[in-house]
Scaffold this motif. Structure first.
Motif, PDB file in Angstrom:
ATOM      1  N   LEU A 131       0.805  -1.221   0.087  1.00 42.01           N
ATOM      2  CA  LEU A 131       0.022   0.057   0.020  1.00 42.01           C
ATOM      3  C   LEU A 131       1.099   1.232   0.125  1.00 42.01           C
ATOM      4  O   LEU A 131       0.688   2.317  -0.695  1.00 42.01           O
ATOM      5  CB  LEU A 131      -1.014   0.037   1.122  1.00 42.01           C
ATOM      6  CG  LEU A 131      -2.033  -1.130   1.158  1.00 42.01           C
ATOM      7  CD1 LEU A 131      -2.900  -0.972   2.539  1.00 42.01           C
ATOM      8  CD2 LEU A 131      -3.060  -1.151  -0.181  1.00 42.01           C
ATOM      9  N   LEU A 132       1.926   1.217   0.809  1.00 50.41           N
ATOM     10  CA  LEU A 132       2.904   2.480   0.765  1.00 50.41           C
ATOM     11  C   LEU A 132       3.293   2.396  -0.631  1.00 50.41           C
ATOM     12  O   LEU A 132       3.712   3.736  -1.107  1.00 50.41           O
ATOM     13  CB  LEU A 132       3.927   2.121   1.772  1.00 50.41           C
ATOM     14  CG  LEU A 132       3.408   2.193   3.248  1.00 50.41           C
ATOM     15  CD1 LEU A 132       4.721   1.832   4.325  1.00 50.41           C
ATOM     16  CD2 LEU A 132       3.095   3.708   3.580  1.00 50.41           C
ATOM     17  N   GLY A 133       3.825   1.508  -1.397  1.00 45.92           N
ATOM     18  CA  GLY A 133       4.323   1.681  -2.656  1.00 45.92           C
ATOM     19  C   GLY A 133       3.277   2.202  -3.694  1.00 45.92           C
ATOM     20  O   GLY A 133       3.754   2.775  -4.491  1.00 45.92           O
ATOM     21  N   PHE A 134       2.269   1.810  -3.205  1.00 45.84           N
ATOM     22  CA  PHE A 134       0.922   2.369  -4.336  1.00 45.84           C
ATOM     23  C   PHE A 134       0.731   3.733  -4.215  1.00 45.84           C
ATOM     24  O   PHE A 134       0.332   4.352  -5.177  1.00 45.84           O
ATOM     25  CB  PHE A 134      -0.304   1.472  -4.107  1.00 45.84           C
ATOM     26  CG  PHE A 134      -0.359   0.136  -4.859  1.00 45.84           C
ATOM     27  CD1 PHE A 134       0.554  -0.179  -5.624  1.00 45.84           C
ATOM     28  CD2 PHE A 134      -1.546  -0.674  -4.301  1.00 45.84           C
ATOM     29  CE1 PHE A 134       0.554  -1.479  -6.086  1.00 45.84           C
ATOM     30  CE2 PHE A 134      -1.537  -1.818  -4.877  1.00 45.84           C
ATOM     31  CZ  PHE A 134      -0.712  -2.271  -5.837  1.00 45.84           C
ATOM     32  N   THR A 135       1.281   4.448  -3.014  1.00 43.56           N
ATOM     33  CA  THR A 135       1.168   5.692  -2.813  1.00 43.56           C
ATOM     34  C   THR A 135       1.932   6.765  -3.661  1.00 43.56           C
ATOM     35  O   THR A 135       1.821   7.993  -3.869  1.00 43.56           O
ATOM     36  CB  THR A 135       0.936   6.257  -1.362  1.00 43.56           C
ATOM     37  OG1 THR A 135       2.353   5.839  -0.956  1.00 43.56           O
ATOM     38  CG2 THR A 135       0.118   5.476  -0.565  1.00 43.56           C
ATOM     39  N   VAL A 136       3.179   6.073  -4.137  1.00 44.46           N
ATOM     40  CA  VAL A 136       4.102   6.900  -4.602  1.00 44.46           C
ATOM     41  C   VAL A 136       3.851   7.100  -6.014  1.00 44.46           C
ATOM     42  O   VAL A 136       3.506   6.232  -7.080  1.00 44.46           O
ATOM     43  CB  VAL A 136       5.381   6.180  -4.510  1.00 44.46           C
ATOM     44  CG1 VAL A 136       6.568   7.005  -5.183  1.00 44.46           C
ATOM     45  CG2 VAL A 136       5.815   5.958  -3.108  1.00 44.46           C
ATOM     46  N   PRO A 137       3.912   8.463  -6.576  1.00 41.91           N
ATOM     47  CA  PRO A 137       3.740   8.603  -7.978  1.00 41.91           C
ATOM     48  C   PRO A 137       4.766   8.487  -8.948  1.00 41.91           C
ATOM     49  O   PRO A 137       6.088   8.236  -8.579  1.00 41.91           O
ATOM     50  CB  PRO A 137       3.859  10.381  -7.862  1.00 41.91           C
ATOM     51  CG  PRO A 137       4.682  10.719  -6.600  1.00 41.91           C
ATOM     52  CD  PRO A 137       4.442   9.761  -5.723  1.00 41.91           C
ATOM     53  N   VAL A 138       4.259   8.164 -10.206  1.00 48.27           N
ATOM     54  CA  VAL A 138       5.071   7.422 -11.076  1.00 48.27           C
ATOM     55  C   VAL A 138       5.677   8.585 -12.104  1.00 48.27           C
ATOM     56  O   VAL A 138       6.832   8.351 -12.444  1.00 48.27           O
ATOM     57  CB  VAL A 138       4.320   6.218 -11.750  1.00 48.27           C
ATOM     58  CG1 VAL A 138       5.220   5.644 -12.966  1.00 48.27           C
ATOM     59  CG2 VAL A 138       4.119   4.998 -10.941  1.00 48.27           C
ATOM     60  N   LEU A 139       4.607   9.142 -12.626  1.00 42.77           N
ATOM     61  CA  LEU A 139       5.108  10.227 -13.529  1.00 42.77           C
ATOM     62  C   LEU A 139       6.128  11.317 -13.021  1.00 42.77           C
ATOM     63  O   LEU A 139       5.984  11.315 -11.725  1.00 42.77           O
ATOM     64  CB  LEU A 139       3.728  10.787 -14.165  1.00 42.77           C
ATOM     65  CG  LEU A 139       2.768   9.814 -14.883  1.00 42.77           C
ATOM     66  CD1 LEU A 139       1.824  10.401 -15.243  1.00 42.77           C
ATOM     67  CD2 LEU A 139       3.696   8.764 -15.859  1.00 42.77           C
TER      68      LEU A 139
END
Length: 440
Positions: A257-265
């Protein structure tokens, strides 16, 4: 004038440890740990050391090390865990954080962004999880007993180990094959995480789970604003992990879940990479070089001293896990891909053959990390069944790796011959042109 030597008055500069001159070496080491072959090698080393130690005359010391509780007063926070549990619940959260970053990147900017390109590996991943589970259930339903709880053990693919084997043996294999395996393994990880969260959660407490969403939201707020203060992000991540663990949901879900919060672009035009790629670059050496090998060390140490090998070999749990990893993955991945290509417009990459796909399907039978984790969650770390699960996962993963190597080495040799022939043709075609230009 003085007669003393010119450097007699110059004091020797003090020796400084961890000075800036050591950072190039540190960066080099981190780059080494990011390579798939090194990460897979350390994972294998941890498992081999554990197996040798557990079956040596000093095997009792290995068991005592895993059972040692560093903080016996942590019962109020459910943190009175032994070292083996800290490795499975704590260190593996780092691995799942990196997995979460990779999943987010694939869904936002990778192959999974385009449904048409993602269709084949996604369906292959689903088939590659369904078939092993069905084979395991069929074996254990016929035998009866409590083995049905382990139905999800052979469904997982170890992304680090599988990519490491492919990197070692696949110098000339098409890049599309690695992309197919990576996408398949990423979807596999996502489904395995979902299975852990839904089916292997004991003593569920909703209040700590809801409370864990607060530090996760604060973590997400900071990273969305590109605030990468370690003194804020790490305590928030640790708090989320503690609350998630206290809720009964496996604490590694917090890492995802923490990883999912990080922006990719990329946030600004001057940014070379997105924040997800930046954090993945930073944390992958810790995951591959420390967290996963330590987990493998504590999870793979099954002792066979004095064990009834005949009973282990005929145990339905062992048969189900080995058959699921070796046969189920091939049937599920290869079969679902073939049916999808046969009855729809979906097609393999033009550089990939069906024999290549067979090798990848066999490679996906390396279950190791997540399979061992699910085995511990299903049967408990200290039960007799847990020891058999470890032996089965190791056996099935080794058999799958060897069969995949046998197929892909031959394919790699074929692609090497094709590449060599193309170079010869290019050289042969180039000689007359050069000769003619020289004569003219």
């Amino acid at each position: 004038m003085t007669d003393r030597a010119p450097h007699a008055e110059r004091p020797r500069p003090p020796r400084r440890f961890f000075s800036r001159t050591s950072w190039p070496e540190a960066r080099f080491l981190a780059d080494v740990l990011r390579t798939e072959t090194v990460g897979g090698g350390l994972l294998l080393l941890g498992a081999v050391v554990a197996l040798v130690w557990a079956n040596s005359p000093w095997g009792s010391s290995y068991a005592a090390l895993g059972a040692w509780v560093p903080w016996s007063d942590g019962a109020a926070l459910h943190l009175d865990l032994n070292l083996a549990a800290w490795a499975a619940d704590g260190l593996l959260a780092i691995f799942f954080f990196v997995v979460g970053l990779e999943l987010k990147r694939e869904f936002v900017a990778g192959d999974l962004r385009d449904p048409r390109r993602a269709a084949l590996p996604v369906i292959a991943a689903v088939g590659g999880m369904a078939a092993p589970a069905l084979i395991y259930l069929a074996v254990n339903l016929a035998a009866g007993g409590d083995g049905l709880r382990g139905w999800a053990i052979p469904t997982a693919t170890d992304i680090a180990f599988a990519l490491a084997v492919l990197a070692v043996i696949g110098s000339h294999l098409p890049q599309g094959l690695r992309a197919f395996l990576l996408t398949l393994a990423v979807v596999d990880d996502l489904l395995a995480i979902t299975i852990i969260a839904i089916f292997y959660t004991a003593d569920f407490s909703p209040l700590p789970l809801l409370a864990s969403l607060v530090p996760i939201a604060l973590f997400g707020l900071l990273v969305q604003r590109r605030k990468t203060w370690w003194w804020a992000l790490i305590p928030l991540a640790a708090t989320a992990w503690v609350l998630m663990h206290a809720s009964g949901v496996h604490a590694t879900v917090a890492g995802v879940l923490l990883g999912f919060t990080v922006p990719v672009l990329r946030g600004k035009a001057g940014d070379a990479h997105g924040l997800a790629e930046h954090l993945e670059h930073r944390w992958r050496p810790i995951s591959a070089g420390f967290a996963v090998p330590i987990f493998a060390f504590f999870a793979a140490g099954v002792s066979l001293r004095g064990a009834d090998l005949g009973a282990i070999v005929t145990d339905p749990i062992v048969i189900g896990v080995v058959a699921g990893l070796v046969l189920g993955k091939v049937v599920g991945i290869f079969g679902s891909t073939f049916l999808l290509a046969r009855f729809t417009r979906a097609q393999l990459d033009e550089d990939i053959t069906w024999t290549d796909l067979l090798g990848v399907a066999l490679l996906a039978g390396i279950g190791f990390t997540v399979s061992l984790l699910i085995g511990e969650l299903a049967f408990g770390p200290d039960s007799a069944a847990a020891g058999n699960v470890k032996a089965a996962v190791l056996t099935g993963s080794v058999i799958s790796a060897l069969l995949a190597t046998a197929v892909l080495v031959r394919r790699n040799a074929a692609y090497r011959r094709i590449a060599a022939a193309e170079r010869v043709d290019a050289d042969r075609d180039g000689v007359p042109d050069v000769y003619q230009r020289g004569q003219g």
